[in-house]
Motif scaffolding. Structure first.
Motif, PDB file in Angstrom:
ATOM      1  N   GLY A 188     -19.199 -33.740 -33.054  1.00 42.87           N
ATOM      2  CA  GLY A 188     -19.251 -32.297 -32.838  1.00 42.87           C
ATOM      3  C   GLY A 188     -20.541 -31.922 -32.125  1.00 42.87           C
ATOM      4  N   PRO A 189     -20.690 -32.296 -30.838  1.00 46.62           N
ATOM      5  CA  PRO A 189     -21.970 -32.088 -30.152  1.00 46.62           C
ATOM      6  C   PRO A 189     -22.378 -30.627 -30.011  1.00 46.62           C
ATOM      7  CG  PRO A 189     -20.269 -32.829 -28.612  1.00 46.62           C
ATOM      8  CD  PRO A 189     -19.703 -32.992 -29.987  1.00 46.62           C
ATOM      9  N   TRP A 190     -21.419 -29.724 -29.735  1.00 46.38           N
ATOM     10  CA  TRP A 190     -21.777 -28.308 -29.608  1.00 46.38           C
ATOM     11  C   TRP A 190     -22.240 -27.767 -30.950  1.00 46.38           C
ATOM     12  CZ3 TRP A 190     -18.072 -25.134 -25.986  1.00 46.38           C
ATOM     13  CH2 TRP A 190     -17.918 -25.820 -24.768  1.00 46.38           C
ATOM     14  N   GLU A 191     -21.512 -28.129 -31.999  1.00 41.02           N
ATOM     15  CA  GLU A 191     -21.880 -27.669 -33.337  1.00 41.02           C
ATOM     16  C   GLU A 191     -23.231 -28.247 -33.763  1.00 41.02           C
ATOM     17  OE1 GLU A 191     -17.441 -27.338 -32.984  1.00 41.02           O
ATOM     18  OE2 GLU A 191     -18.947 -28.819 -32.401  1.00 41.02           O
ATOM     19  N   LEU A 192     -23.489 -29.499 -33.397  1.00 45.09           N
ATOM     20  CA  LEU A 192     -24.769 -30.114 -33.744  1.00 45.09           C
ATOM     21  C   LEU A 192     -25.916 -29.408 -33.035  1.00 45.09           C
ATOM     22  CD1 LEU A 192     -26.451 -32.272 -35.116  1.00 45.09           C
ATOM     23  CD2 LEU A 192     -25.927 -33.811 -33.203  1.00 45.09           C
ATOM     24  N   ALA A 193     -25.767 -29.170 -31.735  1.00 49.72           N
ATOM     25  CA  ALA A 193     -26.822 -28.476 -30.987  1.00 49.72           C
ATOM     26  C   ALA A 193     -27.056 -27.078 -31.552  1.00 49.72           C
ATOM     27  CB  ALA A 193     -26.445 -28.402 -29.513  1.00 49.72           C
ATOM     28  N   THR A 194     -25.974 -26.400 -31.929  1.00 53.43           N
ATOM     29  CA  THR A 194     -26.086 -25.061 -32.504  1.00 53.43           C
ATOM     30  C   THR A 194     -26.855 -25.095 -33.816  1.00 53.43           C
ATOM     31  OG1 THR A 194     -23.984 -24.418 -31.490  1.00 53.43           O
ATOM     32  CG2 THR A 194     -24.779 -23.057 -33.308  1.00 53.43           C
ATOM     33  N   SER A 195     -26.547 -26.076 -34.649  1.00 55.02           N
ATOM     34  CA  SER A 195     -27.222 -26.197 -35.934  1.00 55.02           C
ATOM     35  C   SER A 195     -28.708 -26.491 -35.770  1.00 55.02           C
ATOM     36  CB  SER A 195     -26.564 -27.296 -36.768  1.00 55.02           C
ATOM     37  OG  SER A 195     -27.241 -27.481 -37.985  1.00 55.02           O
ATOM     38  N   VAL A 196     -29.026 -27.431 -34.904  1.00 58.90           N
ATOM     39  CA  VAL A 196     -30.429 -27.797 -34.701  1.00 58.90           C
ATOM     40  C   VAL A 196     -31.234 -26.587 -34.211  1.00 58.90           C
ATOM     41  CG1 VAL A 196     -32.004 -29.212 -33.330  1.00 58.90           C
ATOM     42  CG2 VAL A 196     -29.946 -30.236 -34.300  1.00 58.90           C
ATOM     43  N   LEU A 197     -30.666 -25.848 -33.274  1.00 59.78           N
ATOM     44  CA  LEU A 197     -31.361 -24.662 -32.772  1.00 59.78           C
ATOM     45  C   LEU A 197     -31.512 -23.611 -33.865  1.00 59.78           C
ATOM     46  CD1 LEU A 197     -32.644 -22.929 -30.597  1.00 59.78           C
ATOM     47  CD2 LEU A 197     -30.345 -22.224 -29.876  1.00 59.78           C
ATOM     48  N   THR A 198     -30.448 -23.367 -34.619  1.00 59.27           N
ATOM     49  CA  THR A 198     -30.506 -22.375 -35.694  1.00 59.27           C
ATOM     50  C   THR A 198     -31.623 -22.701 -36.681  1.00 59.27           C
ATOM     51  OG1 THR A 198     -28.145 -21.867 -35.525  1.00 59.27           O
ATOM     52  CG2 THR A 198     -29.218 -21.369 -37.619  1.00 59.27           C
ATOM     53  N   GLU A 199     -31.675 -23.955 -37.125  1.00 60.24           N
ATOM     54  CA  GLU A 199     -32.688 -24.331 -38.112  1.00 60.24           C
ATOM     55  C   GLU A 199     -34.094 -24.225 -37.532  1.00 60.24           C
ATOM     56  OE1 GLU A 199     -31.525 -24.811 -41.321  1.00 60.24           O
ATOM     57  OE2 GLU A 199     -29.801 -24.116 -40.170  1.00 60.24           O
ATOM     58  N   ALA A 200     -34.265 -24.578 -36.268  1.00 60.53           N
ATOM     59  CA  ALA A 200     -35.590 -24.497 -35.645  1.00 60.53           C
ATOM     60  C   ALA A 200     -36.024 -23.045 -35.450  1.00 60.53           C
ATOM     61  CB  ALA A 200     -35.586 -25.241 -34.311  1.00 60.53           C
ATOM     62  N   LEU A 201     -35.083 -22.165 -35.124  1.00 62.26           N
ATOM     63  CA  LEU A 201     -35.420 -20.746 -34.983  1.00 62.26           C
ATOM     64  C   LEU A 201     -35.810 -20.147 -36.331  1.00 62.26           C
ATOM     65  CD1 LEU A 201     -32.594 -19.570 -32.536  1.00 62.26           C
ATOM     66  CD2 LEU A 201     -35.040 -19.734 -32.005  1.00 62.26           C
ATOM     67  N   VAL A 202     -35.064 -20.492 -37.368  1.00 59.79           N
ATOM     68  CA  VAL A 202     -35.402 -19.994 -38.709  1.00 59.79           C
ATOM     69  C   VAL A 202     -36.797 -20.465 -39.111  1.00 59.79           C
ATOM     70  CG1 VAL A 202     -34.802 -20.147 -41.161  1.00 59.79           C
ATOM     71  CG2 VAL A 202     -33.003 -19.783 -39.456  1.00 59.79           C
ATOM     72  N   THR A 228     -28.451 -15.214 -38.221  1.00 62.53           N
ATOM     73  CA  THR A 228     -27.189 -15.259 -38.945  1.00 62.53           C
ATOM     74  C   THR A 228     -26.258 -16.188 -38.175  1.00 62.53           C
ATOM     75  OG1 THR A 228     -27.441 -13.017 -39.811  1.00 62.53           O
ATOM     76  CG2 THR A 228     -25.214 -13.937 -39.789  1.00 62.53           C
ATOM     77  N   LEU A 229     -25.819 -17.243 -38.825  1.00 63.98           N
ATOM     78  CA  LEU A 229     -24.946 -18.234 -38.190  1.00 63.98           C
ATOM     79  C   LEU A 229     -23.494 -17.870 -38.460  1.00 63.98           C
ATOM     80  CD1 LEU A 229     -24.486 -20.993 -36.752  1.00 63.98           C
ATOM     81  CD2 LEU A 229     -24.579 -22.040 -39.037  1.00 63.98           C
ATOM     82  N   PHE A 230     -22.765 -17.561 -37.411  1.00 65.81           N
ATOM     83  CA  PHE A 230     -21.332 -17.314 -37.506  1.00 65.81           C
ATOM     84  C   PHE A 230     -20.624 -18.636 -37.215  1.00 65.81           C
ATOM     85  CE2 PHE A 230     -23.118 -13.182 -37.011  1.00 65.81           C
ATOM     86  CZ  PHE A 230     -22.251 -12.292 -37.627  1.00 65.81           C
ATOM     87  N   ALA A 231     -20.062 -19.228 -38.258  1.00 60.29           N
ATOM     88  CA  ALA A 231     -19.466 -20.562 -38.149  1.00 60.29           C
ATOM     89  C   ALA A 231     -18.365 -20.677 -39.199  1.00 60.29           C
ATOM     90  CB  ALA A 231     -20.542 -21.629 -38.364  1.00 60.29           C
ATOM     91  N   THR A 232     -17.756 -21.870 -39.297  1.00 60.64           N
ATOM     92  CA  THR A 232     -16.726 -22.076 -40.313  1.00 60.64           C
ATOM     93  C   THR A 232     -17.342 -21.918 -41.704  1.00 60.64           C
ATOM     94  OG1 THR A 232     -17.142 -24.459 -40.267  1.00 60.64           O
ATOM     95  CG2 THR A 232     -15.377 -23.614 -38.842  1.00 60.64           C
ATOM     96  N   CYS A 233     -16.508 -21.531 -42.662  1.00 58.46           N
ATOM     97  CA  CYS A 233     -17.003 -21.217 -44.007  1.00 58.46           C
ATOM     98  C   CYS A 233     -17.608 -22.417 -44.723  1.00 58.46           C
ATOM     99  CB  CYS A 233     -15.883 -20.618 -44.853  1.00 58.46           C
ATOM    100  SG  CYS A 233     -15.350 -18.983 -44.301  1.00 58.46           S
ATOM    101  N   ASP A 234     -17.285 -23.640 -44.289  1.00 58.72           N
ATOM    102  CA  ASP A 234     -17.853 -24.830 -44.922  1.00 58.72           C
ATOM    103  C   ASP A 234     -19.145 -25.287 -44.246  1.00 58.72           C
ATOM    104  OD1 ASP A 234     -16.653 -25.638 -42.565  1.00 58.72           O
ATOM    105  OD2 ASP A 234     -15.836 -27.499 -43.383  1.00 58.72           O
ATOM    106  N   SER A 235     -19.666 -24.470 -43.334  1.00 65.24           N
ATOM    107  CA  SER A 235     -20.902 -24.808 -42.627  1.00 65.24           C
ATOM    108  C   SER A 235     -22.114 -24.606 -43.537  1.00 65.24           C
ATOM    109  CB  SER A 235     -21.030 -23.966 -41.363  1.00 65.24           C
ATOM    110  OG  SER A 235     -19.983 -24.265 -40.449  1.00 65.24           O
ATOM    111  N   ALA A 236     -23.273 -25.076 -43.079  1.00 58.54           N
ATOM    112  CA  ALA A 236     -24.498 -24.985 -43.877  1.00 58.54           C
ATOM    113  C   ALA A 236     -25.666 -24.592 -42.982  1.00 58.54           C
ATOM    114  CB  ALA A 236     -24.784 -26.322 -44.561  1.00 58.54           C
ATOM    115  N   THR A 237     -26.539 -23.731 -43.481  1.00 58.03           N
ATOM    116  CA  THR A 237     -27.700 -23.299 -42.713  1.00 58.03           C
ATOM    117  C   THR A 237     -28.776 -22.764 -43.639  1.00 58.03           C
ATOM    118  OG1 THR A 237     -28.479 -21.795 -40.980  1.00 58.03           O
ATOM    119  CG2 THR A 237     -26.695 -20.991 -42.385  1.00 58.03           C
ATOM    120  N   SER A 238     -30.024 -22.834 -43.196  1.00 56.42           N
ATOM    121  CA  SER A 238     -31.118 -22.212 -43.938  1.00 56.42           C
ATOM    122  C   SER A 238     -31.237 -20.737 -43.573  1.00 56.42           C
ATOM    123  CB  SER A 238     -32.435 -22.940 -43.647  1.00 56.42           C
ATOM    124  OG  SER A 238     -32.726 -22.922 -42.266  1.00 56.42           O
ATOM    125  N   GLY A 239     -30.480 -20.295 -42.567  1.00 56.57           N
ATOM    126  CA  GLY A 239     -30.384 -18.879 -42.251  1.00 56.57           C
ATOM    127  C   GLY A 239     -29.302 -18.242 -43.101  1.00 56.57           C
TER     128      GLY A 239
END
Length: 349
Positions: free
Chosen positions: A31-45, A52-63
């Motif tokens: 899932g390269p797009w999802e991986l890049a999105t996650s890495v950026l989200t965590e680094a921005l936080v 706020t990460l809009f993703a599937t309900c089983d996703s995980a984030t520190s935001g």
């Protein structure tokens, strides 16, 4: 406050990060797009930005996670991709006024909403758009700020606000100082990725090859890959994740990335380099942007040249490979680049 007003300079920028829904964010395996999105989200936080990460309900984030799609459509056939993608995109657009920036990582559909809301949209274009998609991107290129992910992956028909290569969490990739005499193919098993070519090159060099990744083209796998898998000279490890993935990336003497398409970036290439593993890649797409020929690996034009490069792989200093990723492809560098872009967009608006 509406999305069109200037944000309060004393509070963090509020970003709605719109992820794809093909896979979980971050993905368990592929899932390269999802991986890049996650890495950026965590680094921005980590930089203090309100994401706020809009993703599937089983996703995980520190935001903050905001989801309406129960599971990725590639994991659950009951999740209709078209239906749930529309609902997913509508979910963020209906809340647009609550954010200063909407960062779209989910392809072209969200562009259709750009003239209906006042919140600016930044869109990461995850690859050179096809002729089928270009009409959509051309239509909205003056309404949305596009970002290319490599210098070579910019369509001459589009206007870009920036080129921002992907970054990775380098600390998550241990430095492999004791490689074994094995080569690695890591990626989708598909003609584009050159799995069969990697097998031929490894055999010509008389060095075992490990193959890791999802089977995306079953016929190709059955006809051109499986017949060579003997568990000794060619091994198929499956779609690796977790520690097994890190071990494979860090223990190989080299990664073979002998692609047959203009790859826009190549996360597995950067991840291998972060582990200290040099890369031998065909001169296609962004490979010459990522691999420093003669310093972090070799960029070649033919299978014969790839074989020759294997003989010279000992010339590459694995510490230099990792240091180059730390300088050019860190998550923090990526987040800083996007943070500056957000500020420019908001100042212009």
């Amino acid at each position: 406050m509406s999305g069109a007003e200037r944000p309060d300079p004393h509070r963090p920028i509020r970003v709605a990060m719109l992820a794809p829904i093909a896979w979980r964010t971050p993905p368990h395996h592929y899932g390269p797009w999802e991986l890049a999105t996650s890495v950026l989200t965590e680094a921005l936080v980590a930089r203090g930005i309100d994401v706020t990460l809009f993703a599937t309900c089983d996703s995980a984030t520190s935001g903050t996670l905001a989801g309406v799609v129960p599971r990725p459509y590639n994991d659950d056939p009951a999740v209709d991709a078209k239906v749930w993608e529309m609902r997913h995109v509508a979910h963020v657009m209906e809340r647009a006024a609550a954010f200063d920036i909407i960062h779209n990582q989910a392809d072209f559909v969200p562009l259709a909403f750009s003239r209906l809301i006042r919140t600016p949209i930044v869109t990461t274009v995850h690859g050179m758009p096809s002729e089928r998609i270009l009409p959509m991107l051309r239509e909205y290129q003056h309404d949305v700020d596009y970002v290319a992910i490599s210098a070579t992956d910019r369509s001459p028909q589009l206007r870009y606000a920036a080129t921002i290569p992907h970054g990775i969490d380098i600390g998550a990739f241990p430095f492999g100082t004791a490689p074994v005499r094995e080569l690695l193919f890591f990626g989708r098993i598909h003609p584009d990725k050159g799995t069969a070519v990697a097998i031929a090159v490894a055999r010509a060099a008389n060095i075992p090859l490990n193959i890791a990744g999802i089977v995306q083209d079953q016929r190709y796998f059955e006809e051109q890959v499986r017949p060579h898998i003997d568990g000794v000279t060619v091994r198929y490890l499956g779609p690796l994740g977790g520690q097994a993935r890190l071990a494979a990336l860090g223990s190989a003497m080299a990664l073979l990335h002998l692609i047959d398409f203009e790859e826009p970036f190549g996360l597995s290439v950067v991840e291998a380099l972060a582990c200290g593993t040099p890369v031998i890649a065909f001169r296609r797409g962004s490979m010459a942007d990522i691999v420093r020929d003669g310093e972090t690996g070799f960029v070649v034009d033919t299978a014969e040249q790839a074989c020759s490069a294997i003989d010279r792989i000992g010339q590459i200093d694995r510490a230099v490979c990792r240091a180059d990723v730390q300088t050019r492809f860190s998550a923090d560098r990526m987040a800083a680049d996007y943070h500056r872009l957000y500020a420019r967009v908001l100042a212009r608006r």
